[in-house]
Design a protein around this motif. Sequence first.
Motif, PDB file in Angstrom:
ATOM      1  N   GLY A 227       0.815  -1.220   0.000  1.00 16.70           N
ATOM      2  CA  GLY A 227       0.000   0.000   0.000  1.00 16.70           C
ATOM      3  C   GLY A 227       0.841   1.260   0.000  1.00 16.70           C
ATOM      4  N   ILE A 228       1.958   1.209   0.777  1.00 18.44           N
ATOM      5  CA  ILE A 228       2.846   2.389   0.811  1.00 18.44           C
ATOM      6  C   ILE A 228       3.459   2.640  -0.545  1.00 18.44           C
ATOM      7  CG2 ILE A 228       4.981   3.292   1.793  1.00 18.44           C
ATOM      8  CD1 ILE A 228       4.221   1.877   4.398  1.00 18.44           C
TER       9      ILE A 228
ATOM     10  N   THR B 140       0.907   4.097  -2.892  1.00 20.39           N
ATOM     11  CA  THR B 140       0.626   5.502  -2.544  1.00 20.39           C
ATOM     12  C   THR B 140       1.722   6.424  -3.044  1.00 20.39           C
ATOM     13  OG1 THR B 140      -0.569   4.783  -0.569  1.00 20.39           O
ATOM     14  CG2 THR B 140       0.122   7.078  -0.652  1.00 20.39           C
ATOM     15  N   MET B 141       2.987   6.014  -2.861  1.00 22.35           N
ATOM     16  CA  MET B 141       4.107   6.826  -3.331  1.00 22.35           C
ATOM     17  C   MET B 141       4.070   6.980  -4.839  1.00 22.35           C
ATOM     18  SD  MET B 141       5.640   7.874  -0.686  1.00 22.35           S
ATOM     19  CE  MET B 141       7.126   8.507  -1.451  1.00 22.35           C
TER      20      MET B 141
ATOM     21  N   GLY C 115       1.409   6.899  -6.649  1.00 20.43           N
ATOM     22  CA  GLY C 115       0.321   7.814  -6.958  1.00 20.43           C
ATOM     23  C   GLY C 115       0.676   9.279  -6.732  1.00 20.43           C
ATOM     24  N   MET C 116       1.580   9.526  -5.785  1.00 22.86           N
ATOM     25  CA  MET C 116       2.000  10.903  -5.529  1.00 22.86           C
ATOM     26  C   MET C 116       3.031  11.387  -6.529  1.00 22.86           C
ATOM     27  SD  MET C 116       2.239  10.720  -1.378  1.00 22.86           S
ATOM     28  CE  MET C 116       2.939  12.351  -1.269  1.00 22.86           C
TER      29      MET C 116
END
Length: 539
Positions: free
Chosen positions: A33-34, A37-38, A40-41
């Motif tokens: 998940g991390i 998320t990274m 996606g950023m």
Amino acid sequence: MRRPLIVTLIVTRDLFRLCVGKRVTWRKFIIFGIIMTMCGMVLPHLLYLSCSNSWRLLSQPIIASSYYSLNSSMHISGAQNRARLEQTLSVPAAPAGSVNFSTQTAQSVSTEKRQASKRRQRKRHSQVIPKVLSPPPPPPRRRSIPNHLQKSLWSLQPNEALAFAKRELENASAVIDDPDLYAPVFRNISIFKRSYELMEMILKVYIYPDGKRPIFHKPHLFGIYASEGWFMKQMEQNRQFVTRDPEKAHLFYLPYSARQLKLAIYVPGSHDIRPLSIYLRDHMNYLAAKYPFWNRTHGSDHFLVACHDWGPYALTAHEELTLNTIKALCNADISEGIFKAGKDVSLPETIIRNPNKPMRFVGGLMVSQRPILAFFAGHMHGKVRPILLKYWKNKDDDMRIYGPLPKRVSKKMSYVQHMKSSKYCLCPTGYEVNSPRVVEAIYYECVPVIIADNFVPPLNQVFDWSSFSVTVLEKDIPKLKEILTAIPLRRYLKMQTNVKKVQKHFLWNLRPVKYDLFHMILHSIWFSRLNQIEVSLQQ
């Protein structure tokens, strides 16, 4: 542009293969998940940089010179524009794998094209100089006086300049519309505006430096006598009208304070104000002996500003000071022979409660929020106010007439709130004819009702007081409500509108502005001096 997307998809595919068919623990799930998320950023940021670099390449300037792009674009043909556009669009996009590389490439391409365009532009303009298009010039300002007279105006002697101003004033053109002035409140708006313009162009005032403090050169800036202090302060700080050369002066100012004179000289309880007039007499004799200016005109081009009730009486020991000097007095009583209507100036008596905020509380309520017909509260000074209370105190709910405002009343509605909630504010004479309530009513947009038979309203030479006030004779106090209720609503609404329009001419500003109270007082003194010049020319 496609490179960051491909890299992200590959990383996502590999992570998915590692997880499929295997037991996924919470730790792996969190790590996954991390990572997502990274991605996606970071991904939108990379896409934005890549798109912006490509856009810079597509939006190179077509015209090289920024100056001629506005003024000479008409000389560039349509074929040239299309050719440059095709050349710009044909530039290949830089690879998206390196952000720095794409930025540097775009900057270098832009610099090379800009330099090449400048060289072509210089070559073109060296052969044919195009006509630069410029905005049309502003319309010429109407000159108040002809050119040749304006150039020689400063070379005129003071008396010649005043005579010229008087002739100009007699030939003043009609004022049809002026956004800064409201014609219905003026006696003659054309004469006023022309006179004001001439004052701004011509007037110079010399201020005598002599005199000891606190009687001289120490303005008192609060209370009911603040007008003399505010004028002194702003006159001595002024650079437009004040001159240090008395030979160029059209007027001479005697900067003394009647209130400070009383505090310094008067012995309380003595009931003797003659020492005050003797002090001023001796000072004027000193000035007449030291300078030649007083004796040239016997004081007719000198003026003073005094708001204390004793201001006129402090002048009586010096005959020329009483008869010839232009006196701006709050105690403008024509029955005593000291104030001369037409020559002297009725000075507005203004209450200043906070010198740092002289316009505090200025303004009022709408007409629909003024349920009180008439209001007065004050001490029983003089002979008129007791008569007012005799007939109207506690006699009518529409007539709120008090002595000093009772505490039980002031707790519910303050003095200022009463004025802001009243249609008419009564201004009866006290010990003297003047009253600070006249200007107070204007501040709070309440129509003033002047009850003082021998009083000349403030700045009466300029303003038509019948357009924004009511005058009631002292003998008509018993018929006061009848007089006020007989005023048609349409006329009242017009007067109340005029009160709001004239208000700005009675305001003290921390820094004087055009048409405010400082300038209106100075103009009235200047206007009085012009009237004297007319008399002297006839003689």
